[in-house]
Scaffold this motif. Structure first.
Motif, mmCIF file in Angstrom:
data_model
loop_
_atom_site.group_PDB
_atom_site.id
_atom_site.type_symbol
_atom_site.label_atom_id
_atom_site.label_comp_id
_atom_site.label_asym_id
_atom_site.label_seq_id
_atom_site.Cartn_x
_atom_site.Cartn_y
_atom_site.Cartn_z
ATOM 1 N N GLY A 51 48.728 47.253 37.004
ATOM 2 C CA GLY A 51 47.616 47.071 37.942
ATOM 3 C C GLY A 51 46.249 47.284 37.326
ATOM 4 O O GLY A 51 45.266 47.469 38.037
ATOM 5 N N SER A 106 40.180 45.142 44.150
ATOM 6 C CA SER A 106 40.778 45.713 45.359
ATOM 7 C C SER A 106 42.289 45.865 45.183
ATOM 8 O O SER A 106 42.901 45.247 44.305
ATOM 9 C CB SER A 106 40.487 44.825 46.571
ATOM 10 O OG SER A 106 41.210 43.607 46.473
ATOM 11 N N GLU A 107 42.867 46.649 46.031
ATOM 12 C CA GLU A 107 44.321 46.840 46.026
ATOM 13 C C GLU A 107 45.013 45.509 46.333
ATOM 14 O O GLU A 107 46.056 45.197 45.760
ATOM 15 C CB GLU A 107 44.713 47.908 47.059
ATOM 16 C CG GLU A 107 46.091 48.469 46.864
ATOM 17 C CD GLU A 107 46.266 49.187 45.529
ATOM 18 O OE1 GLU A 107 47.347 49.034 44.928
ATOM 19 O OE2 GLU A 107 45.340 49.879 45.083
ATOM 20 N N GLU A 108 44.396 44.721 47.206
ATOM 21 C CA GLU A 108 44.937 43.403 47.537
ATOM 22 C C GLU A 108 44.934 42.489 46.308
ATOM 23 O O GLU A 108 45.901 41.760 46.068
ATOM 24 C CB GLU A 108 44.108 42.771 48.658
ATOM 25 C CG GLU A 108 44.635 41.433 49.123
ATOM 26 C CD GLU A 108 43.781 40.844 50.237
ATOM 27 O OE1 GLU A 108 43.680 39.596 50.271
ATOM 28 O OE2 GLU A 108 43.230 41.607 51.042
ATOM 29 N N ASN A 111 47.799 43.636 44.048
ATOM 30 C CA ASN A 111 49.114 43.266 44.580
ATOM 31 C C ASN A 111 49.364 41.764 44.520
ATOM 32 O O ASN A 111 50.471 41.328 44.231
ATOM 33 C CB ASN A 111 49.262 43.754 46.026
ATOM 34 C CG ASN A 111 49.327 45.266 46.097
ATOM 35 O OD1 ASN A 111 49.730 45.936 45.152
ATOM 36 N ND2 ASN A 111 48.901 45.813 47.221
#
Length: 163
Positions: A51, A106-108, A111
């Motif tokens: 990530g 962002s986390e989005e 992912n």
């Protein structure tokens, strides 16, 4: 685009040898940057499996290095029109540095794009490559001087790739 137009506005800039040398050094330093190598496939925008943007810092180093190259040339320049041209180059660089400072992952994003490049970041990096290539080509045409060690075709190819 306005910055590129502004840099290219003055044609056949008559510079003394010292001023030409300043421009030559700037162009040579930019040419040394592998960022403008058309075959450069470094995944600066790759979100790895953990990530992280593990290679993004290399792009950031290019931005900083280019800022220093431009600032050094500006500090040496005396001709008003050359200073204007170099200032346009500096403005373009500053704008991309600002985009970099405002960039958030962002986390989005993580992912959705894990294991791939983040498209919006890739677009920004490619846009930087294009803008700076066009500016360098404009400088080369303006001073109308041959720099045998510079791979001008790299800047031209980058310009064609992202038109």
């Amino acid at each position: 685009m306005a910055i590129i137009d502004g840099i290219g506005r003055v044609k056949d800039l008559l510079l003394n040898e010292q001023e030409k040398q300043i421009v030559k050094e700037l162009i040579i330093r930019f040419d040394e940057s592998n960022l403008f190598e058309p075959a450069n496939q470094v995944k600066y925008a790759l979100i790895n499996h953990k990530g992280n943007l593990e290679k993004y810092h290399f792009y950031q180093k290019h931005l900083d290095k280019h800022a220093k190259i431009i600032s050094k040339a500006l500090a040496k320049a005396k001709d008003k029109r050359l200073i204007d041209k170099l200032s346009g180059l500096r403005i373009a660089n500053k704008q991309f540095i600002q985009l970099d400072e405002e960039f958030e992952l962002s986390e989005e994003d993580v992912n959705h794009h894990r294991g791939n490049e983040l498209p919006r970041l890739r677009e920004t990096i490619d846009r930087y490559r294009w803008v700076m290539s066009m500016c360098i080509l404009s400088l080369i045409q303006t001073i109308d001087v041959e720099i045998s060690t510079v791979r001008i075709e790299n800047f031209s190819e980058i310009g064609r790739m992202y038109e």
